[in-house]
Scaffold this motif. Structure first.
Motif, mmCIF file in Angstrom:
data_model
loop_
_atom_site.group_PDB
_atom_site.id
_atom_site.type_symbol
_atom_site.label_atom_id
_atom_site.label_comp_id
_atom_site.label_asym_id
_atom_site.label_seq_id
_atom_site.Cartn_x
_atom_site.Cartn_y
_atom_site.Cartn_z
ATOM 1 N N ASP A 188 -12.018 2.687 2.330
ATOM 2 C CA ASP A 188 -11.261 1.544 1.826
ATOM 3 C C ASP A 188 -9.875 2.040 1.406
ATOM 4 N N ILE A 189 -8.841 1.337 1.816
ATOM 5 C CA ILE A 189 -7.466 1.785 1.589
ATOM 6 C C ILE A 189 -7.151 2.064 0.108
ATOM 7 N N ARG A 211 -5.399 -3.261 3.253
ATOM 8 C CA ARG A 211 -6.736 -3.120 3.837
ATOM 9 C C ARG A 211 -6.763 -3.548 5.297
ATOM 10 N N ASP A 212 -7.634 -2.887 6.076
ATOM 11 C CA ASP A 212 -7.835 -3.309 7.457
ATOM 12 C C ASP A 212 -8.916 -4.387 7.505
ATOM 13 N N SER A 269 -10.966 -6.163 4.411
ATOM 14 C CA SER A 269 -10.222 -7.289 3.888
ATOM 15 C C SER A 269 -11.119 -8.507 3.684
ATOM 16 N N VAL A 270 -10.924 -9.185 2.570
ATOM 17 C CA VAL A 270 -11.704 -10.383 2.264
ATOM 18 C C VAL A 270 -10.838 -11.628 2.149
#
Length: 198
Positions: free
Chosen positions: A165-166, A185-186, A190-191
């Motif tokens: 996680d970034i 985030r990728d 990502s949410v």
């Protein structure tokens, strides 16, 4: 209204992108430390995961990290206002152990020690129902989504997952994990809804 909020988020991400070379200097922007909300979230989570053998204190640190950081990505505000430090096992909540100890002394929760996969773990059980008067409907819905995704994982599985996680990757060991990095985030992590989906 939602489109306007996303535009603000987009502008915020652009400002962060302009500062990207200095990403290690990003500050944790905690709008408001909310210990009472944190206690209610702890009780709510403990009530929901009660009886799951994988939920020891290490898993709780990871669950609260995702609750807080995913919430910040979605709503661009803090839910609990908690600070998380990067350590060798995962994100460590600065206040969780202390709050759990206080809640145990008050009799709000009960601590037990159990063995799970040959490792000793501290487990906590609520002694009553959680009070959720400080939590909004969207807060509870968000917590439920995080628990659906992660409460079945062991500490090792969660740790392995979050190490890509970034926010975790951007932080330095022993230092706070910056909330602002959620906007890097990728798709796997990502949410938030993309601007295109609106």
């Amino acid at each position: 209204m939602l489109t306007e909020k996303r535009s603000v988020g987009h502008a915020r991400r652009q400002a962060i992108d302009e500062a990207a070379p200095k990403s290690e200097e990003l500050q944790i922007r905690v709008e408001e430390e909310r210990p009472d909300v944190f206690r209610q979230v702890i009780l709510y989570v403990l009530g929901r995961v009660e009886g799951k053998p994988n939920i020891g204190e290490a898993v709780l640190h990871n669950l609260f990290y995702f609750i807080d950081f995913d919430y910040y990505e979605k709503f661009e505000e803090n839910l609990m206002g908690e600070t998380y430090i990067k350590d060798g096992y995962g994100p460590t909540s600065v206040n969780l152990t202390r709050i759990l100890h206080c809640m145990e002394e008050e009799g709000t929760i009960q601590k037990t020690e159990q063995v799970y996969h040959n490792y000793s773990q501290n487990r906590y059980l609520p002694t009553g129902r959680s009070d959720t008067d400080l939590l909004r409907a969207r807060d509870i819905e968000h917590i439920e989504q995080v628990l659906d995704r992660f409460s079945g994982m062991s500490a090792a599985e969660l740790s392995e997952y979050l190490h890509n996680d970034i926010p975790w990757k951007c932080a330095r060991y022993g230092k706070p994990i910056p909330y602002e990095t959620v906007f890097y985030r990728d798709d796997r992590y990502s949410v938030s809804e993309s601007d295109d989906a609106l």
